[in-house]
Motif scaffolding. Structure first.
Motif, mmCIF file in Angstrom:
data_model
loop_
_atom_site.group_PDB
_atom_site.id
_atom_site.type_symbol
_atom_site.label_atom_id
_atom_site.label_comp_id
_atom_site.label_asym_id
_atom_site.label_seq_id
_atom_site.Cartn_x
_atom_site.Cartn_y
_atom_site.Cartn_z
ATOM 1 N N UNK A 28 34.810 37.101 50.185
ATOM 2 C CA UNK A 28 36.203 37.200 49.847
ATOM 3 C C UNK A 28 36.758 36.067 49.243
ATOM 4 N N UNK A 29 36.480 34.917 49.970
ATOM 5 C CA UNK A 29 37.030 33.562 49.601
ATOM 6 C C UNK A 29 36.245 33.261 48.266
ATOM 7 N N UNK A 30 34.935 33.177 48.179
ATOM 8 C CA UNK A 30 34.067 32.925 47.236
ATOM 9 C C UNK A 30 34.504 33.800 45.886
ATOM 10 N N UNK A 41 41.546 31.547 42.100
ATOM 11 C CA UNK A 41 42.588 31.344 42.885
ATOM 12 C C UNK A 41 42.579 30.355 43.852
ATOM 13 N N UNK A 42 43.694 29.574 43.984
ATOM 14 C CA UNK A 42 43.425 28.397 44.847
ATOM 15 C C UNK A 42 43.423 28.726 46.142
ATOM 16 N N UNK A 64 44.935 27.672 48.857
ATOM 17 C CA UNK A 64 46.117 27.894 49.467
ATOM 18 C C UNK A 64 46.622 29.480 49.328
ATOM 19 N N UNK A 65 46.428 29.984 48.115
ATOM 20 C CA UNK A 65 46.702 31.324 47.991
ATOM 21 C C UNK A 65 45.623 32.196 48.757
ATOM 22 N N UNK A 66 44.514 31.979 48.791
ATOM 23 C CA UNK A 66 43.751 32.692 49.533
ATOM 24 C C UNK A 66 43.975 32.825 50.837
ATOM 25 N N UNK A 67 44.484 31.681 51.545
ATOM 26 C CA UNK A 67 44.604 31.784 52.765
ATOM 27 C C UNK A 67 45.871 32.352 53.119
ATOM 28 N N UNK A 68 46.791 32.433 52.333
ATOM 29 C CA UNK A 68 48.123 33.155 52.249
ATOM 30 C C UNK A 68 47.635 34.801 52.592
ATOM 31 N N UNK A 69 46.800 35.155 51.718
ATOM 32 C CA UNK A 69 46.471 36.343 51.864
ATOM 33 C C UNK A 69 45.579 36.974 52.728
ATOM 34 N N UNK A 70 44.733 36.014 53.245
ATOM 35 C CA UNK A 70 43.991 35.974 54.616
ATOM 36 C C UNK A 70 44.961 36.327 55.713
ATOM 37 N N UNK A 85 49.005 36.373 38.443
ATOM 38 C CA UNK A 85 48.687 34.971 38.588
ATOM 39 C C UNK A 85 47.385 34.923 37.616
ATOM 40 N N UNK A 86 46.312 36.243 37.856
ATOM 41 C CA UNK A 86 45.376 36.152 36.993
ATOM 42 C C UNK A 86 45.327 36.398 35.514
ATOM 43 N N UNK A 87 46.332 37.256 35.293
ATOM 44 C CA UNK A 87 46.792 37.461 34.090
ATOM 45 C C UNK A 87 47.424 36.444 33.273
ATOM 46 N N UNK A 88 48.367 35.505 33.885
ATOM 47 C CA UNK A 88 48.731 34.156 33.381
ATOM 48 C C UNK A 88 47.824 33.351 32.978
ATOM 49 N N UNK A 89 46.574 33.120 33.941
ATOM 50 C CA UNK A 89 45.642 32.307 33.611
ATOM 51 C C UNK A 89 44.939 32.765 32.343
ATOM 52 N N UNK A 90 44.448 34.170 32.200
ATOM 53 C CA UNK A 90 43.863 34.529 31.223
ATOM 54 C C UNK A 90 44.623 34.312 29.995
ATOM 55 N N UNK A 91 46.035 34.438 29.938
ATOM 56 C CA UNK A 91 46.814 34.194 28.917
ATOM 57 C C UNK A 91 46.494 32.613 28.478
ATOM 58 N N UNK A 92 46.757 31.937 29.440
ATOM 59 C CA UNK A 92 46.589 30.515 29.220
ATOM 60 C C UNK A 92 45.261 30.105 28.425
#
Length: 149
Positions: free
Chosen positions: A56-58, A65-66, A68-74, A98-105
């Motif tokens: 899941x982390x990988x 996804x950083x 810190x965000x992964x940890x928050x979800x876990x 967040x993923x959509x914003x990254x894609x747009x960027x």
């Protein structure tokens, strides 16, 4: 007779099975993303289900996804519960924006990068046209045209 599957893995076994270096696993543990128990000889032992957490982390990291965000979800998982398909669906909903914003960027960067990096460097001939007098400097540091929405 088939060999019994061990319920616990050493750090070497977890590393080999997950494809993640032992140093990264120790880092994940220090960050609270995974946990282990210690033997009387102070060796780490990971529950076999830690493989799912590491996967899941990988997978999360692979889409940017950083940790810190992964940890928050876990942290949303109850103690001792490993990620399930339902959890993955909920987690992906948490950061789809967040993923959509990254894609747009990234698309913006792809479309603009060869023309002008938008940093106010004035090193390209075109900068004099799109950024006369280094006007972008007033907006702050960095590649302003790439960062704008």
């Amino acid at each position: 007779m088939p060999e019994a599957i061990a319920k616990e893995l050493t750090i070497g076994e977890l590393s080999e099975r997950s494809g993640v270096p032992a140093s990264a696993l120790r880092f994940y543990e220090r960050q609270g993303l995974i946990d282990s128990r210690r033997t009387t000889g102070n060796q780490r032992r990971y529950h076999r289900t830690t493989l799912r957490r590491v996967a899941f982390i990988r997978a999360s990291q692979s889409v940017g996804i950083p940790l810190s965000v992964i940890g928050g979800v876990l942290d949303l998982l109850p103690e001792g519960v490993q990620p399930t398909r339902e959890f993955w669906i909920r987690a992906s909903e948490c950061w789809s924006e967040e993923i959509n914003l990254r894609i747009e960027r990234m698309e913006r960067m792809r479309d603009r990068f060869t023309e002008c990096i938008g940093c106010g460097c004035l090193s390209f001939e075109q900068c004099a046209l799109v950024n006369p007098g280094d006007a972008l400097a007033q907006q702050g540091p960095g590649p302003r045209r790439l960062l704008e929405p």
